[in-house]
Write an enzyme that holds these catalytic residues in place. Structure first.
Site, PDB file in Angstrom:
ATOM      1  N   CYS A   1       2.142   0.041  19.513  1.00  0.00           N
ATOM      2  CA  CYS A   1       2.246   0.201  20.971  1.00  0.00           C
ATOM      3  C   CYS A   1       1.832  -1.075  21.702  1.00  0.00           C
ATOM      4  CB  CYS A   1       1.427   1.399  21.439  1.00  0.00           C
ATOM      5  SG  CYS A   1      -0.278   1.447  20.840  1.00  0.00           S
TER       6      CYS A   1
ATOM      7  N   ASN B   1       2.046   4.651  25.601  1.00  0.00           N
ATOM      8  CA  ASN B   1       1.866   4.340  24.162  1.00  0.00           C
ATOM      9  C   ASN B   1       2.496   5.379  23.253  1.00  0.00           C
ATOM     10  OD1 ASN B   1      -0.542   5.665  25.455  1.00  0.00           O
ATOM     11  ND2 ASN B   1      -0.994   6.112  23.318  1.00  0.00           N
TER      12      ASN B   1
ATOM     13  N   TYR C   1      -0.869  13.114  17.407  1.00  0.00           N
ATOM     14  CA  TYR C   1      -0.317  12.886  18.751  1.00  0.00           C
ATOM     15  C   TYR C   1       1.110  12.344  18.705  1.00  0.00           C
ATOM     16  CZ  TYR C   1      -4.831  13.686  20.980  1.00  0.00           C
ATOM     17  OH  TYR C   1      -5.987  14.252  21.444  1.00  0.00           O
TER      18      TYR C   1
HETATM   19  N1  LIG Z   1      -1.279   7.083  18.999  1.00  0.00           N
HETATM   20  C1  LIG Z   1      -0.477   6.111  19.394  1.00  0.00           C
HETATM   21  O1  LIG Z   1      -0.409   5.765  20.586  1.00  0.00           O
HETATM   22  C2  LIG Z   1       0.407   5.386  18.400  1.00  0.00           C
HETATM   23  C3  LIG Z   1       1.427   4.552  18.893  1.00  0.00           C
HETATM   24  C4  LIG Z   1       2.260   3.904  17.953  1.00  0.00           C
HETATM   25  C5  LIG Z   1       2.068   4.089  16.586  1.00  0.00           C
HETATM   26  N2  LIG Z   1       1.053   4.899  16.161  1.00  0.00           N
HETATM   27  C6  LIG Z   1       0.910   5.083  14.707  1.00  0.00           C
HETATM   28  O2  LIG Z   1       1.520   6.345  14.376  1.00  0.00           O
HETATM   29  C7  LIG Z   1       0.820   6.957  13.292  1.00  0.00           C
HETATM   30  C8  LIG Z   1       0.322   8.333  13.743  1.00  0.00           C
HETATM   31  O3  LIG Z   1      -0.570   8.131  14.835  1.00  0.00           O
HETATM   32  P1  LIG Z   1      -1.282   9.324  15.609  1.00  0.00           P
HETATM   33  O4  LIG Z   1      -1.932   8.718  16.785  1.00  0.00           O
HETATM   34  O5  LIG Z   1      -0.355  10.462  15.772  1.00  0.00           O
HETATM   35  O6  LIG Z   1      -2.403   9.735  14.526  1.00  0.00           O
HETATM   36  P2  LIG Z   1      -3.110  11.145  14.338  1.00  0.00           P
HETATM   37  O7  LIG Z   1      -3.152  11.859  15.631  1.00  0.00           O
HETATM   38  O8  LIG Z   1      -4.391  10.865  13.636  1.00  0.00           O
HETATM   39  O9  LIG Z   1      -2.121  11.943  13.344  1.00  0.00           O
HETATM   40  C9  LIG Z   1      -1.834  11.538  12.036  1.00  0.00           C
HETATM   41  C10 LIG Z   1      -1.329  12.738  11.257  1.00  0.00           C
HETATM   42  O10 LIG Z   1      -1.011  12.334   9.925  1.00  0.00           O
HETATM   43  C11 LIG Z   1      -1.287  13.414   9.036  1.00  0.00           C
HETATM   44  N3  LIG Z   1      -1.772  12.829   7.777  1.00  0.00           N
HETATM   45  C12 LIG Z   1      -2.912  12.107   7.578  1.00  0.00           C
HETATM   46  N4  LIG Z   1      -2.996  11.729   6.297  1.00  0.00           N
HETATM   47  C13 LIG Z   1      -1.906  12.244   5.665  1.00  0.00           C
HETATM   48  C14 LIG Z   1      -1.455  12.212   4.316  1.00  0.00           C
HETATM   49  N5  LIG Z   1      -2.146  11.592   3.346  1.00  0.00           N
HETATM   50  N6  LIG Z   1      -0.285  12.840   4.011  1.00  0.00           N
HETATM   51  C15 LIG Z   1       0.422  13.500   4.971  1.00  0.00           C
HETATM   52  N7  LIG Z   1       0.025  13.564   6.273  1.00  0.00           N
HETATM   53  C16 LIG Z   1      -1.115  12.942   6.602  1.00  0.00           C
HETATM   54  C17 LIG Z   1      -2.360  14.251   9.692  1.00  0.00           C
HETATM   55  O11 LIG Z   1      -1.940  15.592   9.631  1.00  0.00           O
HETATM   56  P3  LIG Z   1      -2.634  16.705   8.696  1.00  0.00           P
HETATM   57  O12 LIG Z   1      -4.047  16.241   8.418  1.00  0.00           O
HETATM   58  O13 LIG Z   1      -2.584  17.931   9.541  1.00  0.00           O
HETATM   59  O14 LIG Z   1      -1.772  16.770   7.487  1.00  0.00           O
HETATM   60  C18 LIG Z   1      -2.407  13.804  11.150  1.00  0.00           C
HETATM   61  O15 LIG Z   1      -2.156  14.817  12.061  1.00  0.00           O
HETATM   62  C19 LIG Z   1      -0.339   5.996  12.922  1.00  0.00           C
HETATM   63  O16 LIG Z   1       0.039   5.185  11.855  1.00  0.00           O
HETATM   64  C20 LIG Z   1      -0.514   5.171  14.197  1.00  0.00           C
HETATM   65  O17 LIG Z   1      -1.063   3.900  13.966  1.00  0.00           O
HETATM   66  C21 LIG Z   1       0.230   5.563  17.026  1.00  0.00           C
END
Ligand SMILES: NC(=O)c1ccc[n+]([C@@H]2O[C@H](COP(=O)([O-])OP(=O)(O)OC[C@H]3O[C@@H](n4cnc5c(N)ncnc54)[C@H](OP(=O)(O)O)[C@@H]3O)[C@@H](O)[C@H]2O)c1
Length: 330
Positions: free
Chosen positions: A142, A297, A12
């Site tokens: 967030c 967020n 996301y």
């Molecule tokens: N969601 C929020 O509101 C929010 C706000 C602020 C910060 N964050 C932080 O931002 C980060 C991403 O959040 P998200 O919500 O986007 O999570 P998400 O939807 O679960 O996406 C994470 C992505 O990381 C990739 N990934 C996972 N393990 C990996 C690895 N070992 N090497 C390379 N790529 C990898 C995956 O892609 P593939 O499996 O396709 O490679 C996945 O699509 C997290 O650390 C989260 O805590 C999130």
């Protein structure tokens, strides 16, 4: 043009980064990575991005001036050294946000604790001057962004605050999880984390205030609202004055109306924008201050703040590519 790569672009935050960067006048997206969707066009995962000529790659070596790490916490620390020295890095995970001792207390062991000190905590309203010179930026959480910006003017005067957080489903990421499927999540007001939420660490570090969170999952896709309580002998005029320094901030809006339905912040009115809305009230009878803070967020709580940090770190106008108003109604 700045060449930007997004690692973890199928998530996301990754998708939101691609959306914002694709509209940025000074950015060219040089790579979007995904292990699962390598070779697929970006709209196969993010249908709203149809028309962008981008394909996921699982090659993690690319040409970039800035690399956004939008991967789960624990992953950034494993891959960060591949990019250090060749590009500025903006890490959206929690891996480099807090000191080694706070990391240990809230998350456990760290693989590269010696690198944490090299990062600047990327909250522009507080660390703008350091961000200007930074090569490594740890983008805040967030919930932490919402609470820190509301509480920061009270640092040194308040030791403890109680925080009630209502958060949307996208805050948990895109991974499959029974708790997030529609029948389980719909209409829910679920206590997700009654105490010791990890984002408390960032608040402690940035404000010195011990903020105790209770986080509730609610039936929204985007957005969060923090309601913050602490005792203080003051009045509403003094509370308003506390926020005067934010009046020059491009993405902070003070919301405090005398009447009407929208007297105080509500995430509904920031969705799709990089704004954070902050409001306050004073319960004279109990001498209690109540603060309210709302943001999207995925934008001010994530991708938008990361783009704001990129603008500052590359000497661009801080608002470039971010000056859109919220979407309404949502
Ligand atoms: N969601 C929020 O509101 C929010 C706000 C602020 C910060 N964050 C932080 O931002 C980060 C991403 O959040 P998200 O919500 O986007 O999570 P998400 O939807 O679960 O996406 C994470 C992505 O990381 C990739 N990934 C996972 N393990 C990996 C690895 N070992 N090497 C390379 N790529 C990898 C995956 O892609 P593939 O499996 O396709 O490679 C996945 O699509 C997290 O650390 C989260 O805590 C999130």
């Amino acid at each position: 043009m700045i060449k930007a790569a997004v690692v973890g672009a199928s998530g996301y935050i990754g998708g939101e980064l691609v959306r914002l960067l694709a509209m940025h006048p000074e950015v060219e997206i040089s790579a979007v990575t995904s292990r699962r969707y390598s070779g697929k066009k970006i709209h196969k995962v993010h249908p709203h991005l149809r028309g962008l000529n981008l394909r996921f790659t699982d090659s993690y070596s690319f040409d970039a001036d800035v690399v956004f790490l939008a991967v789960p916490h624990g992953t950034s620390m494993r891959i960060i050294e591949d990019y250090m020295g060749s590009a500025k890095i903006i890490d959206l995970s929690a891996d480099f946000r807090v000191s080694p001792s706070l990391y240990e207390e809230y998350y456990g062991g760290h693989l590269k604790p010696e690198l944490i000190d090299e990062f600047v905590y990327g909250l522009p309203e507080i660390h703008r001057e350091e961000i200007k010179k930074a090569e490594l930026i740890a983008n805040p959480g967030c919930n932490a962004t919402a609470v820190i910006l509301a509480l920061y003017p009270f640092r040194g005067e308040v030791d403890e605050a109680i925080v009630d957080l209502k958060v949307s489903s996208s805050a948990g990421g895109r991974r499959e999880n029974v708790a997030s499927i529609h029948p389980e999540r719909s209409h829910v007001v679920r206590v997700y984390k009654p105490f010791h939420h990890r984002h408390e660490a960032e608040i402690k570090q940035e404000t010195g205030i011990n903020a105790q969170f209770t986080v509730h999952s609610i039936d929204l896709v985007r957005g969060l609202l923090a309601t913050i309580y602490f005792k203080m002998n003051t009045n509403e005029k003094e509370l308003y004055k506390k926020y005067f320094p934010y009046l020059k901030e491009p993405f902070v809006r003070i919301v405090k109306e005398k009447g009407g339905m929208q007297r105080l912040p509500d995430p509904k009115y920031v969705i799709g924008s990089n704004f954070i809305d902050i409001g306050f009230t004073y319960d004279e009878r109990n001498q209690r201050v109540i603060l309210f803070s709302a943001l999207d967020n995925l934008i001010k709580g994530g991708a938008g703040q990361a783009v704001q940090n990129m603008n500052i770190a590359f000497g661009l106008d801080e608002t470039l590519g971010l000056s859109y108003l919220p979407v309404y109604p949502v």
